[in-house]
Design a protein around this motif. Structure first.
Motif, PDB file in Angstrom:
ATOM      1  N   ASN A 170      -8.419   1.511  -0.516  1.00 51.42           N
ATOM      2  CA  ASN A 170      -8.792   0.960  -2.161  1.00 51.42           C
ATOM      3  C   ASN A 170      -7.886  -0.472  -1.602  1.00 51.42           C
ATOM      4  OD1 ASN A 170      -8.223  -0.851  -4.418  1.00 51.42           O
ATOM      5  ND2 ASN A 170      -9.626   1.430  -5.771  1.00 51.42           N
ATOM      6  N   THR A 171      -8.577  -1.268  -1.436  1.00 53.27           N
ATOM      7  CA  THR A 171      -7.360  -2.782  -0.838  1.00 53.27           C
ATOM      8  C   THR A 171      -7.801  -3.812  -2.611  1.00 53.27           C
ATOM      9  OG1 THR A 171      -9.718  -3.879  -0.475  1.00 53.27           O
ATOM     10  CG2 THR A 171      -8.333  -2.858   1.866  1.00 53.27           C
ATOM     11  N   ALA A 172      -7.753  -3.302  -3.484  1.00 52.21           N
ATOM     12  CA  ALA A 172      -7.819  -4.067  -4.614  1.00 52.21           C
ATOM     13  C   ALA A 172      -6.251  -4.676  -5.106  1.00 52.21           C
ATOM     14  CB  ALA A 172      -8.644  -3.209  -5.879  1.00 52.21           C
ATOM     15  N   LEU A 180      -5.554   4.810  -6.600  1.00 52.93           N
ATOM     16  CA  LEU A 180      -6.005   3.954  -5.110  1.00 52.93           C
ATOM     17  C   LEU A 180      -5.596   4.334  -3.931  1.00 52.93           C
ATOM     18  CD1 LEU A 180      -3.917   0.842  -7.330  1.00 52.93           C
ATOM     19  CD2 LEU A 180      -6.449   1.958  -7.449  1.00 52.93           C
ATOM     20  N   ASP A 181      -6.408   4.881  -3.669  1.00 53.39           N
ATOM     21  CA  ASP A 181      -6.517   5.601  -1.645  1.00 53.39           C
ATOM     22  C   ASP A 181      -6.234   4.007  -1.439  1.00 53.39           C
ATOM     23  OD1 ASP A 181      -8.693   4.525  -1.359  1.00 53.39           O
ATOM     24  OD2 ASP A 181      -9.241   6.287  -1.736  1.00 53.39           O
ATOM     25  N   THR A 182      -5.625   4.506   0.592  1.00 57.19           N
ATOM     26  CA  THR A 182      -5.508   4.056   1.453  1.00 57.19           C
ATOM     27  C   THR A 182      -6.298   3.087   1.502  1.00 57.19           C
ATOM     28  OG1 THR A 182      -5.401   5.430   2.825  1.00 57.19           O
ATOM     29  CG2 THR A 182      -3.541   5.629   2.320  1.00 57.19           C
ATOM     30  N   SER A 242       0.843  -1.275  -0.437  1.00 53.06           N
ATOM     31  CA  SER A 242      -0.217  -0.455   0.205  1.00 53.06           C
ATOM     32  C   SER A 242       1.216   1.924  -0.198  1.00 53.06           C
ATOM     33  CB  SER A 242      -1.239   0.464   1.088  1.00 53.06           C
ATOM     34  OG  SER A 242      -2.138  -1.313   1.352  1.00 53.06           O
ATOM     35  N   SER A 259      -2.050   8.048  -1.983  1.00 52.94           N
ATOM     36  CA  SER A 259      -2.738   7.301  -3.437  1.00 52.94           C
ATOM     37  C   SER A 259      -1.717   7.032  -4.241  1.00 52.94           C
ATOM     38  CB  SER A 259      -4.143   8.130  -4.196  1.00 52.94           C
ATOM     39  OG  SER A 259      -4.979   8.292  -3.367  1.00 52.94           O
ATOM     40  N   ALA A 267      -6.559   6.362 -12.644  1.00 53.79           N
ATOM     41  CA  ALA A 267      -6.661   5.557 -11.082  1.00 53.79           C
ATOM     42  C   ALA A 267      -5.737   5.945  -9.963  1.00 53.79           C
ATOM     43  CB  ALA A 267      -7.101   3.923 -11.735  1.00 53.79           C
ATOM     44  N   GLY A 285      -6.481  -4.699 -11.341  1.00 48.93           N
ATOM     45  CA  GLY A 285      -7.374  -3.742 -12.631  1.00 48.93           C
ATOM     46  C   GLY A 285      -6.927  -3.869 -13.414  1.00 48.93           C
TER      47      GLY A 285
END
Length: 344
Positions: free
Chosen positions: A89-91, A85-87, A56, A61, A83, A94
């Motif tokens: 967001n666990t994806a 992906l902030d903290t 992470s 992000s 995109a 993608g």
């Protein structure tokens, strides 16, 4: 004292190393050395990339974006953000996609970004880098969030927009063959494809090129530089856009640098109109070359050519006549006589 000192060095070297997320990109698009080349005709076509990450970002992000600048910074206003992906967001996987047109439009996202270009107005080559950047952990204990961003994406994919067609080629030589024409095309750039199209020249007052008129003699004058036989790309493709031609078109392709383009399956004694074009690595097509007319002729082989050149079917040395064919027969006869002497 030496061992504790070494231990402190090892601890320090490990502690200052930055840690954090990594993003791996993959693409189904055809890429050469991680470069996807896009012609003008596909400027509006989406290019899709899959991503997979581990770890992470540190208090910020992970940004996936497209830029003409350098990866490893926070996206600028002139970059295209795909995109964020902030903290929370666990994806871990993608997909992102974009068109060259969108990337061009994003460059006008700032008042001082300069002239905004589109698919139609961008007339020079331009490359866009696919980036992933984030703040990572570092510091003396490896627990501090870094103030600056780092490049965390790989491999370094580039989408190169190439709107320029190749230069117009030229047909510099055509060698007549039996039911074929060997065409030398100059002006092809590296990693491009040479295309030769052939169609019958229409005779006056008729819809076809006339009946076969066997020329009888092979008029091949000189060495054919064809690098091997044609191994594909030939077929009938409809009406050739050349004035004064009729009937189906034979279209043959060959990689640049591999020698002459050989158009097979033609009719001896019939005149064909030829035109060459070049397709570059991006898929851009050049304008057509100056049209050239040529006629395939029947080849009767060496002995028939010798007879037609003035020699006699039977006789002694005086029957050789003149010309290349007669000289070839004499050379063959000399080799035969020499071998006979060695045996005796």
């Amino acid at each position: 004292m030496r061992l504790p000192f070494i231990g402190l060095l090892l601890f320090a070297s490990t502690a200052v190393a930055q840690t954090g997320p990594t993003v791996v990109f993959t693409s189904s698009s055809t890429a050469t050395n991680n470069t996807v080349t896009v012609p003008k005709s596909e400027c509006g076509q989406e290019r899709r990339f899959s991503w997979q990450r581990s770890g992470s970002a540190c208090e910020d992000s992970i940004y996936l974006y497209v830029t003409t600048g350098t990866c490893g910074t926070r996206p600028a206003s002139t970059d295209l953000v795909l995109a964020s992906l902030d903290t929370a967001n666990t994806a871990t996987t993608g997909v992102v996609d974009f068109t060259v047109g969108e990337a061009l439009a994003a460059r006008g996202g700032n008042s001082d970004a300069g002239t905004v270009t589109t698919c139609d107005t961008q007339d020079t080559e331009i490359s866009f880098k696919l980036c992933a950047s984030a703040r990572r952990l570092g510091g003396s204990l490896g627990l501090d969030c870094q103030e600056t961003f780092s490049n965390v994406g790989s491999p370094p994919f580039v989408v190169k927009y190439d709107p320029q067609p190749p230069a117009t080629p030229s047909i510099t030589k055509v060698i007549a063959r039996d039911s074929a024409l060997s065409v030398q095309v100059d002006g092809a750039e590296a990693n491009s494809t040479v295309v030769v199209e052939a169609a019958r020249v229409a005779t006056a007052g008729s819809d076809d090129a006339g009946t076969e008129a066997d020329a009888g003699t092979d008029t091949d004058a000189g060495t054919d530089v064809d690098a091997g036989t044609e191994d594909g790309g030939q077929g009938l493709v409809g009406a050739l856009a050349l004035e004064g031609t009729t009937g189906p078109v034979t279209r043959v392709t060959k990689a640049s640098g591999e020698g002459n383009v050989v158009v097979n399956g033609l009719t001896n004694g019939v005149t064909y109109r030829l035109q060459a074009t070049i397709i570059d690595a991006a898929g851009n097509v050049s304008t057509g070359s100056t049209q050239v007319d040529a006629t395939p002729v029947k080849s009767n082989g060496l002995f028939d050519a010798y007879v037609e050149d003035g020699g006699q079917e039977r006789g002694g040395c005086a029957a050789t006549g003149g010309g290349i064919a007669g000289g070839a027969v004499l050379a063959a006869l000399g080799i035969w006589l020499s071998s006979r002497r060695k045996v005796s």
